[in-house]
Write an enzyme that holds these catalytic residues in place. Structure first.
Site, short mmCIF file in Angstrom:
data_model
loop_
_atom_site.label_atom_id
_atom_site.label_comp_id
_atom_site.label_asym_id
_atom_site.label_seq_id
_atom_site.Cartn_x
_atom_site.Cartn_y
_atom_site.Cartn_z
N LYS A 195 0.84 -1.20 0.00
CA LYS A 195 0.00 0.00 0.00
C LYS A 195 0.88 1.25 0.00
O LYS A 195 1.61 1.50 0.95
CB LYS A 195 -0.89 0.04 1.25
CG LYS A 195 -1.94 1.16 1.15
CD LYS A 195 -2.60 1.46 2.47
CE LYS A 195 -1.80 2.42 3.32
NZ LYS A 195 -1.62 3.76 2.69
N GLY A 247 7.19 4.49 8.31
CA GLY A 247 6.30 5.62 8.56
C GLY A 247 6.53 6.17 9.95
O GLY A 247 7.64 6.11 10.48
N SER A 248 5.46 6.69 10.56
CA SER A 248 5.60 7.37 11.84
C SER A 248 5.81 6.37 12.98
O SER A 248 5.35 5.24 12.93
CB SER A 248 4.36 8.22 12.12
OG SER A 248 3.23 7.38 12.22
N THR A 249 6.49 6.82 14.01
CA THR A 249 6.72 5.99 15.20
C THR A 249 5.38 5.63 15.85
O THR A 249 5.19 4.50 16.30
CB THR A 249 7.63 6.76 16.19
OG1 THR A 249 8.89 6.97 15.54
CG2 THR A 249 7.86 5.97 17.46
N GLU A 269 10.54 0.70 10.17
CA GLU A 269 11.51 1.78 9.94
C GLU A 269 10.76 3.06 10.22
O GLU A 269 9.87 3.45 9.47
CB GLU A 269 12.04 1.70 8.51
CG GLU A 269 13.36 2.42 8.35
CD GLU A 269 13.18 3.80 7.81
OE1 GLU A 269 13.04 4.72 8.65
OE2 GLU A 269 13.18 3.97 6.60
N CYS A 303 13.57 10.54 6.97
CA CYS A 303 13.61 9.98 8.33
C CYS A 303 15.01 10.09 8.93
O CYS A 303 15.15 10.24 10.13
CB CYS A 303 13.13 8.54 8.33
SG CYS A 303 13.85 7.58 7.01
N GLU A 400 10.53 14.93 15.90
CA GLU A 400 10.79 14.91 14.46
C GLU A 400 9.89 15.94 13.79
O GLU A 400 8.67 15.89 13.92
CB GLU A 400 10.49 13.51 13.90
CG GLU A 400 10.81 13.40 12.43
CD GLU A 400 10.59 11.99 11.88
OE1 GLU A 400 9.49 11.43 12.08
OE2 GLU A 400 11.52 11.45 11.26
P1 NAI Z 1 1.90 7.54 8.91
O1 NAI Z 1 2.76 6.64 9.73
O2 NAI Z 1 0.51 7.76 9.35
O3 NAI Z 1 1.84 6.99 7.40
C1 NAI Z 1 2.77 6.08 6.82
C2 NAI Z 1 2.00 4.98 6.11
O4 NAI Z 1 1.26 4.23 7.07
C3 NAI Z 1 0.98 5.47 5.09
O5 NAI Z 1 0.94 4.58 4.01
C4 NAI Z 1 -0.32 5.40 5.87
O6 NAI Z 1 -1.46 5.27 5.06
C5 NAI Z 1 -0.11 4.17 6.71
N1 NAI Z 1 -0.90 4.10 7.94
C6 NAI Z 1 -1.42 5.12 8.67
N2 NAI Z 1 -2.08 4.64 9.74
C7 NAI Z 1 -1.99 3.28 9.69
C8 NAI Z 1 -2.45 2.23 10.52
N3 NAI Z 1 -3.15 2.46 11.63
N4 NAI Z 1 -2.16 0.94 10.18
C9 NAI Z 1 -1.43 0.69 9.07
N5 NAI Z 1 -0.98 1.65 8.24
C10 NAI Z 1 -1.24 2.94 8.55
O7 NAI Z 1 2.67 8.92 8.77
P2 NAI Z 1 2.02 10.34 8.38
O8 NAI Z 1 0.77 10.54 9.17
O9 NAI Z 1 1.95 10.41 6.92
O10 NAI Z 1 3.14 11.34 8.89
C11 NAI Z 1 3.20 11.72 10.27
C12 NAI Z 1 4.64 11.88 10.70
O11 NAI Z 1 5.30 10.63 10.66
C13 NAI Z 1 5.48 12.78 9.82
O12 NAI Z 1 5.30 14.12 10.15
C14 NAI Z 1 6.86 12.27 10.10
O13 NAI Z 1 7.35 12.86 11.29
C15 NAI Z 1 6.66 10.79 10.33
N6 NAI Z 1 6.97 10.01 9.12
C16 NAI Z 1 8.14 9.31 9.07
C17 NAI Z 1 8.48 8.63 7.93
C18 NAI Z 1 9.75 7.88 7.84
O14 NAI Z 1 10.28 7.71 6.76
N7 NAI Z 1 10.28 7.36 8.92
C19 NAI Z 1 7.64 8.63 6.75
C20 NAI Z 1 6.39 9.34 6.90
C21 NAI Z 1 6.11 10.00 8.06
MG MG Z 2 -0.68 9.34 10.03
#
Ligand code: NAI
Ligand code: MG
Length: 491
Positions: A195, A247-249, A269, A303, A400
């Site tokens: 996804k 994605g997010s922590t 990660e 990240c 972050e």
């Molecule tokens: P997120 O963690 O919500 O999104 C990342 C992925 O996870 C997306 O594909 C999203 O649709 C999916 N996702 C969201 N909720 C989920 C759940 N409950 N179960 C399974 N999958 C889920 O991150 P978001 O909201 O886009 O960004 C928030 C913060 O996270 C950013 O401001 C940044 O600080 C951090 N982040 C870190 C990343 C990294 O590369 N380590 C990448 C993206 C965000």
């Molecule tokens: Mg989110």
């Protein structure tokens, strides 16, 4: 008479270094109005859709499927079918051929992918063209090479594939994160349900076209689009054997809780708050380039971004002075312009988060610097920002930000640098700038970070493992280490 003409006796010196517009043509990309999910090698209509936009001007680009539990169910069934129907039993050398093909097609279609990546995600075209696309292709080439050598990678351990991998990726490196996930999974004989992030689905959907061109057997890779609810449906599905999440922590922690006791394998990660540490014996001008690359690359949506600069006290003033001067030359603007250094912020949501944390920095007493720059009126933009006078306890030194915002802190001794750099819940990456090789090794041993760069920053190679300590997650991607999460071992 212009200034230039008046200086006839000397060599001509231009008075204005402004660049003329150099837009990359976008007509190489042809978008469909509406996309479904890619399941079992076919496009499946989506019952519900949302609109994906271009963050540079909020232009609507296409309607995207909002994946339901039923869509995920179909995708997992297709992946299971393909796994049992030959893919997992295929000789590694045969699997490798598909991966090599995918890599070559990505290279051939690199410009099309780069333009689409910049359009949908906001990153400068020179980055998607010179970093994202070459690295994505390199990952497929690299893991193609391992596909028939797994027994040599893990001698006497009889490696075999895990099964169906559920892969959830973020929006900062959409195609590259797809490559990091899909290449090792396929090399090891697994099948995949992936996804993409909700704001950046388009390159993953274009990638389905590459899969068809490569004649990858139907069902080996399935792409389901949607937001966190779709992601959660993948995490919870009983037919999934392994979850790989970037994605997010916050979401990473939630996934780990949900998977506890299920027997599903997991790699995470997550976020970071990397220290970029500059010692007084380092080449300051090179360090400035590394600092800029560390935090303003991809608008700081990285990240492993070097978001905390630790400058040795004796050089903090000249270093910050040089840094400010360098920031004045950064060109912020249209991601599709070939001269752009800093593009658009990925989404309204991310812009809100950056603005909130920058306000917190001001409120807590840090001193802000932003170079003069005119930001476009439409779309999502944030000027490159440096905070000085930052205390360890401030939110901008702890959380972050995931934007083009640097916090400058200081230290006196190497021990103090180590202590301060490690004073964070994260541990993804770090940078060390010094002339002394012995100091580099001394620092690298003490940094609680998965990657430590020396006299450089944000360098990636498919053969080099990447991953975190502490709240930055666990498991490694890239290198031989990156195969392990996609394998079971008999011995
Ligand atoms: P997120 O963690 O919500 O999104 C990342 C992925 O996870 C997306 O594909 C999203 O649709 C999916 N996702 C969201 N909720 C989920 C759940 N409950 N179960 C399974 N999958 C889920 O991150 P978001 O909201 O886009 O960004 C928030 C913060 O996270 C950013 O401001 C940044 O600080 C951090 N982040 C870190 C990343 C990294 O590369 N380590 C990448 C993206 C965000
Ligand atoms: Mg989110």
């Amino acid at each position: 008479m212009t200034e230039l003409d008046r200086r006839q006796d000397r060599s001509p010196v231009p008075q204005d270094w402004t660049y003329a517009p150099a837009p990359e043509a976008r007509d190489i990309v042809s978008l469909r109005g509406r996309y479904g999910h890619f399941i079992g090698g076919e496009w499946v209509e989506a019952a519900e859709t949302y609109t994906t936009i271009a963050p540079r001007d909020e232009e609507p680009l296409a309607e995207i499927g909002e994946g339901t539990e039923q869509d995920v169910e179909r995708a997992v069934a297709a992946a299971r079918g393909a796994f049992e129907d030959g893919w997992s039993a295929l000789p590694g050398s045969e699997r490798a051929k598909y991966l090599f093909r995918i890599a070559r097609i990505l290279q051939e279609r690199a410009r099309e992918f780069a333009v689409l990546e910049s359009l949908n995600g906001g990153k400068p075209i020179k980055e998607s063209r010179d970093v994202d696309l070459p690295l994505a292709a390199a990952h497929f080439f690299y893991y193609a090479g391992w596909a028939d050598k797994l027994e040599y990678a893990f001698p006497n351990r009889q490696p075999r594939p895990v099964g169906v991998a559920g892969q959830i990726i973020p929006w900062n490196f959409p195609l590259l994160m797809l490559a990091w996930k899909i290449a090792p999974a396929l090399a090891c004989g697994n099948t995949v349900v992936l996804k993409p992030a909700e704001t950046t689905p388009l390159t993953a959907l274009l990638f389905c076209d590459v899969l068809r061109q490569a004649e990858l057997p139907a069902g080996v890779v399935n792409i389901v689009t949607g937001d966190g609810r779709t992601g959660a449906a993948i995490v919870d599905h009983e037919g999934i054997d392994k979850i790989a999440f970037t994605g997010s922590t916050e979401v990473g922690k939630a996934i780990q809780r949900r998977l506890a006791g299920t027997g599903k394998k997991l790699t995470l990660e997550l976020g970071g708050k990397a220290a970029n540490i500059v010692f007084d014996d380092s080449a300051l001008d090179q360090a400035v380039e590394g600092i800029v690359n560390g935090i303003y690359f991809n608008q700081g949506h990285v990240c492993c971004a070097g978001s905390r600069l630790f400058a040795q006290e004796s050089i903090v003033e000249p270093l910050v002075e040089k840094l400010k001067r360098r920031l004045e030359t950064l060109r912020v603007g249209d991601p599709l312009d070939k001269n752009t250094d800093v593009g658009a912020i990925n989404s309204r949501m991310q812009l809100d988060k950056i603005e909130e944390l920058v306000q917190a920095g001001r409120d807590e007493g840090a001193e802000i610097y932003q170079p003069p720059c005119t930001l476009p009126e439409k779309g999502y933009w944030f000027a490159p920002t440096v905070f000085t006078n930052v205390a360890q306890s401030y939110r901008i030194a702890q959380e972050e930000i995931f934007g083009p915002v640097l916090s400058v802190l200081t230290f006196r001794t190497p021990d103090e640098a180590v202590e301060k750099a490690n004073n964070t819940p994260f541990g993804l990456s770090a940078g060390v700038w010094t002339e002394k090789g012995s100091r580099i090794l001394w620092m690298a041993q003490r940094m609680r970070a998965g990657v430590v760069w020396a006299n450089t920053f944000n360098r990636f190679d498919p053969s080099s493992p990447f991953g975190g300590y502490k709240e930055s997650g666990f498991g490694r991607e890239g290198g031989r280490h990156g195969l392990e999460p996609y394998l079971e071992f008999d011995a």
